[in-house]
Every structure is written in structure tokens, then in C-alpha cells.
Design a protein around this motif. Structure first.
Motif, PDB file in Angstrom:
ATOM      1  N   TYR A 118      -1.382  24.043  -2.416  1.00 48.87           N
ATOM      2  CA  TYR A 118      -0.350  23.045  -2.149  1.00 48.87           C
ATOM      3  C   TYR A 118      -0.839  21.669  -2.576  1.00 48.87           C
ATOM      4  N   TYR A 119       0.042  20.932  -3.251  1.00 54.01           N
ATOM      5  CA  TYR A 119      -0.205  19.517  -3.513  1.00 54.01           C
ATOM      6  C   TYR A 119       0.609  18.710  -2.512  1.00 54.01           C
ATOM      7  N   LEU A 120      -0.059  17.764  -1.848  1.00 50.24           N
ATOM      8  CA  LEU A 120       0.611  16.874  -0.915  1.00 50.24           C
ATOM      9  C   LEU A 120       0.354  15.437  -1.325  1.00 50.24           C
ATOM     10  N   ILE A 121       1.362  14.613  -1.235  1.00 47.92           N
ATOM     11  CA  ILE A 121       1.197  13.179  -1.442  1.00 47.92           C
ATOM     12  C   ILE A 121       1.503  12.492  -0.123  1.00 47.92           C
ATOM     13  N   ASN A 122       0.502  11.801   0.386  1.00 50.33           N
ATOM     14  CA  ASN A 122       0.608  11.160   1.701  1.00 50.33           C
ATOM     15  C   ASN A 122       1.006  12.163   2.777  1.00 50.33           C
ATOM     16  N   ASP A 127       0.852  -1.193   0.000  1.00 52.14           N
ATOM     17  CA  ASP A 127       0.000   0.000   0.000  1.00 52.14           C
ATOM     18  C   ASP A 127       0.888   1.244   0.000  1.00 52.14           C
ATOM     19  N   GLY A 128       0.725   2.095  -1.020  1.00 53.26           N
ATOM     20  CA  GLY A 128       1.556   3.282  -1.151  1.00 53.26           C
ATOM     21  C   GLY A 128       1.307   4.352  -0.114  1.00 53.26           C
ATOM     22  N   THR A 129       0.197   4.244   0.635  1.00 55.74           N
ATOM     23  CA  THR A 129      -0.100   5.245   1.666  1.00 55.74           C
ATOM     24  C   THR A 129       0.459   4.844   3.029  1.00 55.74           C
ATOM     25  N   LYS A 130       1.126   3.692   3.109  1.00 54.20           N
ATOM     26  CA  LYS A 130       1.616   3.194   4.392  1.00 54.20           C
ATOM     27  C   LYS A 130       3.116   2.925   4.325  1.00 54.20           C
ATOM     28  N   ARG A 131       3.746   3.008   5.476  1.00 51.91           N
ATOM     29  CA  ARG A 131       5.141   2.605   5.612  1.00 51.91           C
ATOM     30  C   ARG A 131       5.224   1.495   6.660  1.00 51.91           C
ATOM     31  N   ASN A 157       4.849   6.030  -0.415  1.00 51.29           N
ATOM     32  CA  ASN A 157       5.253   6.271  -1.803  1.00 51.29           C
ATOM     33  C   ASN A 157       4.962   7.708  -2.205  1.00 51.29           C
ATOM     34  N   GLN A 158       6.022   8.492  -2.400  1.00 49.60           N
ATOM     35  CA  GLN A 158       5.870   9.887  -2.817  1.00 49.60           C
ATOM     36  C   GLN A 158       6.087  10.076  -4.319  1.00 49.60           C
ATOM     37  N   GLU A 159       6.288   8.998  -5.051  1.00 49.45           N
ATOM     38  CA  GLU A 159       6.559   9.115  -6.489  1.00 49.45           C
ATOM     39  C   GLU A 159       5.387   9.794  -7.189  1.00 49.45           C
ATOM     40  N   GLN A 169       4.853  -0.888  -4.993  1.00 48.78           N
ATOM     41  CA  GLN A 169       4.155  -0.085  -3.994  1.00 48.78           C
ATOM     42  C   GLN A 169       3.176   0.805  -4.748  1.00 48.78           C
ATOM     43  N   SER A 170       1.909   0.678  -4.413  1.00 52.47           N
ATOM     44  CA  SER A 170       0.858   1.379  -5.152  1.00 52.47           C
ATOM     45  C   SER A 170       1.029   2.892  -5.023  1.00 52.47           C
ATOM     46  N   PRO A 171       0.377   3.669  -5.903  1.00 55.87           N
ATOM     47  CA  PRO A 171       0.495   5.135  -5.807  1.00 55.87           C
ATOM     48  C   PRO A 171       0.012   5.661  -4.465  1.00 55.87           C
ATOM     49  N   GLY A 172       0.627   6.740  -4.024  1.00 55.72           N
ATOM     50  CA  GLY A 172       0.163   7.410  -2.812  1.00 55.72           C
ATOM     51  C   GLY A 172      -1.121   8.190  -3.091  1.00 55.72           C
ATOM     52  N   THR A 173      -1.595   8.893  -2.085  1.00 58.53           N
ATOM     53  CA  THR A 173      -2.819   9.684  -2.208  1.00 58.53           C
ATOM     54  C   THR A 173      -2.463  11.168  -2.236  1.00 58.53           C
ATOM     55  N   ARG A 174      -2.941  11.858  -3.273  1.00 61.42           N
ATOM     56  CA  ARG A 174      -2.671  13.287  -3.380  1.00 61.42           C
ATOM     57  C   ARG A 174      -3.833  14.079  -2.798  1.00 61.42           C
ATOM     58  N   THR A 175      -3.510  15.067  -1.984  1.00 60.26           N
ATOM     59  CA  THR A 175      -4.506  15.970  -1.431  1.00 60.26           C
ATOM     60  C   THR A 175      -4.090  17.409  -1.746  1.00 60.26           C
ATOM     61  N   THR A 176      -5.058  18.328  -1.626  1.00 61.96           N
ATOM     62  CA  THR A 176      -4.817  19.744  -1.911  1.00 61.96           C
ATOM     63  C   THR A 176      -5.139  20.573  -0.692  1.00 61.96           C
ATOM     64  N   LYS A 177      -4.251  21.511  -0.372  1.00 62.39           N
ATOM     65  CA  LYS A 177      -4.468  22.444   0.732  1.00 62.39           C
ATOM     66  C   LYS A 177      -4.254  23.864   0.223  1.00 62.39           C
TER      67      LYS A 177
END
Length: 313
Positions: free
Chosen positions: A215-219, A76-80, A141-143, A176-184
Motif C-alpha cells: 500500500y502507498y499512503l500519503i499523509n 506544510d503539506g503534512t498538516k491541516r 496535501n494528497q496530490e 502547500q508542500s508535497p505530503g509524505t508517502r509511506t509504504t505498508k
């Protein structure tokens, strides 16, 4: 010394002579002996051969496999810190004349990884027991695509290599799957109004070059920011509040207001805020609170945003 027993060494008339080995031939070569039979002066020779004992053939069969047998895995790309455990069977079994024996010996194996985002550890098993390979993600995953910041999956190869000829490899494809992008949305820099000097009850501060951002944020980690126009819809308000006076002390009141800001900032999109901030209070020392003005960022419509102003140092 004769290796054979002969039933009779002489006789009269027709007779049968029986010959047999005295013992099993445990040597690696044949045993031979010649006996002579003489009848009325006529001699005959018979060559006796006892074959060598069959050679015992000892071999070792090599076994190299994993469990589960799958050679691909997706984290899961959103987890470490996610882990994958794989059992590794790497051993040899003894065979005598192609018959399996209950005797085993472990065979070493090594791991090669092409990734800096995976942590790989190994444990070698004993005899024919499974060893263990543990694969763990070090980070989320920040790719992302540098052109549009869309999250991307990332891949790595982990090889399990037997140390016994012919050095068989098992290749694991790790994803590792893509991370999740959010906007702030927010403002930079964060304005600050200091406390009044000792003996005074009002202070001012020039607030300059404050810009609105998307702002774009990934995870949760920022990967890009863009300047955006904005409005501060309640910029004309005076904010009143209280500082804590400490244990046993009364709260200390304050007022904050802004002046000299763009006249249309409450209703029109602007690119920058320059104004003067005012703080009225008898508080001194270090601050630690913020006051908030509300507004919108111009990004595909009105996106709510807050302008925070620190009070004190």
C-alpha cells in the motif's frame, strides 16, 4: 455699496489717495469698483479689483497595502488547519490644498480564491486601521503523480481587490508542500473463524482468496495498492490463548490452527492463500480478538508482514 475704503474724496494741490478693501473677499468671484479722479476738469478712472478668495481644494488619497508585504507563502503539506494572517490597509486620507489632514475613511475590499483546499475569511478595518485576511488549509496535501504516486505540491491564487477605483489587486501565491508517502504491507480479505455452535467445542472456516498487498499512503491516506507475492513462515504453528471470562469468571482457553494450505507457502513465494481455519474453544457469542501469523511480502526483498485472523463474529 462701496467695497473699498478711500482715504480722501477731495483735496488741493498734490495729494495721495489711499484705497483698501473693507473686508476680505470670501466670494468665489472678483470684486471690482471704479473710482473717478477729476483735476481741473480732467477726469481719470481707476478700476479697483479685489480678487476672489483662493478656492479650497479637497481631495482624498487612497492607500492599499498588506503586511507582511510578501505575496507568496508555503504551507506544510503534512498538516491541516495551518493559518496565515495578513494585515490589509485599505483607506483614504483627506487632503486640503495637498496638505494631509488627520481624517480617514475605510475602503472596502474583497477576496477571490481559486482553491477548494483553502478557507479564506476577511475583516474590514476601521478608518486607517488594518483589516485582516486569514487563509487556512482545510486538509493535508494528497496530490500525487498518477504514474508513480510521488507526492506533489499544490498551488492556489488568492486575490485581494480594492473596491475603490481603479480596483487595485494584490495577488498572493499560496503553495502547500508535497505530503509524505509511506509504504505498508498487509493481506485482504481478513479471514474470520466463527465460534463453535452451542454444545460443540470446535469450528472450522474456509479461508479463500487471501492476497498480499503493498500500500502507498500519503499523509496516512491510501492512494494505491499492488498485489504482491508472499510467504507465511509460521503457518504450521498452533496458537493458544485465552478469552476473557468476564468479571468473576475464569478465562476461556482457545486453540487455532490452519490446514490445507499450500505446502510450500512457508519457504516459497505464493500469490494466494486458500486453507481451512480451525478454532477450538467453548466460547460463544461475539468475539473481538485476532491471532497473528507472520510472513514476508516480496517487494525489493523480504518485507515483514502479519496475517491477522479474527475469532468469532
Amino acid at each position: 455699496m462701496s467695497d473699498f475704503e478711500i482715504s480722501s474724496l477731495s483735496g488741493t494741490g498734490p495729494a495721495t489717495i489711499r484705497v483698501k478693501p473693507k473686508a476680505a473677499n470670501e466670494s468665489e468671484s472678483n470684486k471690482e469698483q471704479v473710482i473717478k479722479v477729476i483735476v481741473q476738469g480732467v477726469e481719470r478712472e481707476v478700476t479697483l479689483v479685489q480678487k476672489a478668495a483662493p478656492k479650497i481644494v479637497e481631495t482624498w488619497g487612497t492607500y492599499f497595502s498588506i503586511t507582511p508585504e510578501t505575496t507568496s507563502h508555503t504551507f506544510d503539506g503534512t498538516k491541516r488547519g495551518e493559518t496565515l494572517e495578513i494585515g490589509v490597509y485599505s483607506y483614504q486620507q483627506k487632503f486640503i490644498d495637498n496638505n494631509p489632514q488627520d481624517e480617514y475613511r475605510a475602503v472596502d475590499w474583497k477576496v477571490e480564491s481559486s482553491s477548494d483546499w483553502l478557507e479564506v475569511t476577511q475583516e474590514i478595518g476601521e478608518a486607517n486601521a488594518a483589516g485582516k485576511l486569514t487563509i487556512k488549509t482545510k486538509s493535508t496535501n494528497q496530490e500525487h503523480n498518477p504514474s508513480n504516486y510521488d507526492p506533489l505540491e499544490r498551488t492556489a491564487i488568492v486575490k485581494i481587490i480594492s473596491q475603490q477605483e481603479p480596483n487595485t489587486e494584490i495577488v498572493l501565491n499560496i503553495t502547500q508542500s508535497p505530503g509524505t508517502r509511506t509504504t505498508k504491507y498487509g493481506f485482504e480479505p481478513t479471514p474470520n473463524i466463527p465460534f463453535p455452535n452451542l454444545g460443540q467445542n470446535t469450528s472450522t472456516a474456509q479461508i479463500s482468496n487471501v492476497k498480499g498487498y503493498q500500500y502507498y499512503l500519503i499523509n496516512g491516506i491510501q492512494v494505491a495498492k499492488f498485489i504482491k507475492q508472499f510467504k507465511i513462515t509460521d503457518i504450521s504453528k498452533t496458537i493458544e490463548g485465552q478469552f476473557s471470562g468476564g468479571i468473576g469468571s475464569e478465562p476461556i482457553p482457545f486453540k487455532v490452527w490452519l490446514t490445507d494450505y499450500p505446502s510450500n507457502i512457508a519457504t516459497q513465494w505464493v500469490s494466494e492463500l486458500n486453507c481451512v481455519g480451525h478454532l477450538q474453544t467453548i466460547m460463544s457469542g461475539f468475539g473481538g480478538i485476532q491471532v497473528t501469523y507472520n510472513g514476508y511480502i516480496n517487494d525489493n526483498g523480504n518485507q515483514s508482514v502479519q496475517l491477522n485472523i479474527r475469532l468469532g463474529y
